[in-house]
Design an enzyme around this catalytic site. Structure first.
Site, PDB file in Angstrom:
ATOM      1  N   GLU A  52       0.890  -1.284   0.121  1.00 38.68           N
ATOM      2  CA  GLU A  52      -0.042  -0.024   0.003  1.00 38.68           C
ATOM      3  C   GLU A  52       0.883   1.313  -0.008  1.00 38.68           C
ATOM      4  O   GLU A  52       0.355   2.269  -0.599  1.00 38.68           O
ATOM      5  CB  GLU A  52      -0.940   0.051   1.048  1.00 38.68           C
ATOM      6  CG  GLU A  52      -2.131  -0.881   1.176  1.00 38.68           C
ATOM      7  CD  GLU A  52      -2.904  -0.930  -0.156  1.00 38.68           C
ATOM      8  OE1 GLU A  52      -3.016   0.265  -0.693  1.00 38.68           O
ATOM      9  OE2 GLU A  52      -3.399  -1.971  -0.584  1.00 38.68           O
TER      10      GLU A  52
ATOM     11  N   CYS B  98     -17.845   3.331 -19.885  1.00 39.15           N
ATOM     12  CA  CYS B  98     -19.214   3.162 -18.992  1.00 39.15           C
ATOM     13  C   CYS B  98     -20.013   1.911 -19.413  1.00 39.15           C
ATOM     14  O   CYS B  98     -20.432   1.469 -18.507  1.00 39.15           O
ATOM     15  CB  CYS B  98     -19.955   4.429 -19.099  1.00 39.15           C
ATOM     16  SG  CYS B  98     -18.924   5.762 -18.494  1.00 39.15           S
TER      17      CYS B  98
ATOM     18  N   CYS C 109     -19.352  -0.812 -16.797  1.00 34.81           N
ATOM     19  CA  CYS C 109     -19.256  -0.395 -15.586  1.00 34.81           C
ATOM     20  C   CYS C 109     -20.680  -1.117 -14.932  1.00 34.81           C
ATOM     21  O   CYS C 109     -21.845  -0.928 -15.284  1.00 34.81           O
ATOM     22  CB  CYS C 109     -19.509   1.074 -15.346  1.00 34.81           C
ATOM     23  SG  CYS C 109     -19.324   1.498 -13.591  1.00 34.81           S
TER      24      CYS C 109
HETATM   25  N1  ADE Z   1      -3.530   1.037  -5.276  1.00 35.19           N
HETATM   26  C1  ADE Z   1      -3.700   1.206  -3.902  1.00 35.19           C
HETATM   27  N2  ADE Z   1      -3.759  -0.063  -3.344  1.00 35.19           N
HETATM   28  C2  ADE Z   1      -3.966  -1.126  -4.331  1.00 35.19           C
HETATM   29  C3  ADE Z   1      -4.179  -2.519  -4.437  1.00 35.19           C
HETATM   30  N3  ADE Z   1      -4.208  -3.193  -3.189  1.00 35.19           N
HETATM   31  N4  ADE Z   1      -4.212  -3.069  -5.351  1.00 35.19           N
HETATM   32  C4  ADE Z   1      -4.169  -2.329  -6.552  1.00 35.19           C
HETATM   33  N5  ADE Z   1      -3.907  -0.984  -6.689  1.00 35.19           N
HETATM   34  C5  ADE Z   1      -3.849  -0.363  -5.587  1.00 35.19           C
END
Ligand code: ADE
Length: 343
Positions: A37, A199, A202
């Site tokens: 993250e 879209c 989506c």
């Molecule tokens: N961007 C931020 N966290 C992410 C995740 N866990 N998977 C994909 N993109 C992300």
């Protein structure tokens, strides 16, 4: 409109069409999820993957990371950019070892209190590592929610930001929080792209305000332009027998090296400057209408003054007399050409 909730449609879509094989999806280990993250905060998935793999080979646990010299962490980060992320990650690893017994806390507020972790990153870590029910709001998710709920305004604006957080909270499902959160990220990274969103693919387009009202190109709102600083200058059009005097600009600064017109800062200086700098005597002085020109960082207003002159001394270095027709085809700044063409 579909009767199913936003979350139910998103979860079903994520299961079928979302991403399931990203390296950090292989485990629920809070440490590896935290590393991912942080890397994903300002960097795209495809760039992150090799860095992530290498980082975890070298620092497989939070204790290994906490023990390592900062230098080694920065070396592995080299190329990813935003190095404060690496410094904070390292610092946070030490806090986790020293004060949390080497375990990433599972309480949102405690994760958020670690260096380099904001509310959305803390929420993503808690969702993916512990399955806790929290809302995320990263850049892509802001776009998805601004469009879905038709939130106008720039998301960097505090009021708009708060509104988006309220939507993020209110749309949260009671169950399937991992698929839901991943679904928001997947939708934001693909189908609900900033430009040319798809879209028709989506799962929530039926009641997406932006889609229904044809506003996807307008939402989220762009950063408001700040009023540009104003500058002004006076340019002299020295004319003699159908010719005009051009002066080469200094190589640095705006319009470096281009041909232009003599500049003064006060209209009262016109006659003196003609004499002292350009070796000419002013016969007739006439102000022309101002011309505005926009640069990226400021606005320039040019006040042209037309001066009929008589040559009286040696020509100044860096200047040339050209017939008007030749002068307009010299390497001139656009607004200077515009002024000459108005003569
Ligand atoms: N961007 C931020 N966290 C992410 C995740 N866990 N998977 C994909 N993109 C992300």
């Amino acid at each position: 409109m579909s009767g199913r909730t936003f979350a139910a449609r998103l979860v079903a879509w994520q299961k079928r069409h979302g991403r399931h094989d990203l390296p950090w999806q292989r485990s629920r280990d809070a440490y590896t999820i935290w590393v991912s993250e942080i890397m994903l905060q300002q960097t795209q998935v495809t760039t992150v993957i090799p860095y992530y793999e290498r980082f975890l080979r070298r620092f497989p646990t939070v204790r290994a990371l906490a023990r390592a010299p900062l230098e080694d962490v920065l070396t592995l980060w080299s190329g990813l950019g935003y190095y404060s992320r690496a410094r904070n990650l390292h610092q946070a690893a030490r806090v986790i070892v020293d004060t949390h017994g080497g375990r990433i806390p599972d309480v949102l507020e405690m994760v958020e209190a670690l260096p380099g972790i904001g509310r959305s990153t803390a929420a993503a870590i808690c969702v993916f590592a512990y399955g806790s029910r929290h809302a995320i709001l990263d850049g892509n998710v802001k776009r998805v929610l601004a469009r879905y709920r038709g939130v106008r305004g720039y998301p960097g604006d505090a009021r708009v930001h708060q509104q988006l957080w309220r939507h993020a909270e209110s749309l949260l499902p009671a169950r399937h929080i991992v698929n839901y959160t991943q679904g928001l990220m997947d939708l934001g990274a693909g189908v609900c792209a900033r430009n040319h969103p798809q879209c028709e693919q989506c799962p929530v387009c039926a009641d997406c305000v932006a889609h229904v009202k044809g506003l996807t190109g307008k939402l989220p709102g762009r950063k408001p332009r700040r009023a540009l600083p104003q500058r002004s200058t006076i340019m002299l059009l020295l004319q003699n027998a159908g010719e005009i005097l051009l002066e080469r600009r200094a190589p640095q600064g705006i319009w470096g090296g281009l041909w232009s017109l003599p500049e003064i800062s006060n209209a009262r200086e016109a006659r003196r400057v003609c004499r002292e700098r350009y070796g000419v005597t002013a016969i007739e002085v006439k102000k022309l209408p101002p011309v505005a020109h926009g640069f990226t960082h400021f606005k320039l207003t040019i006040e042209p003054i037309c001066v009929r002159v008589k040559k009286s001394a040696a020509q100044a270095p860096g200047t040339v007399w050209l017939a008007l027709a030749d002068a307009v085809s010299a390497a001139l700044p656009a607004p200077v050409r515009k002024i000459m063409l108005s003569l």
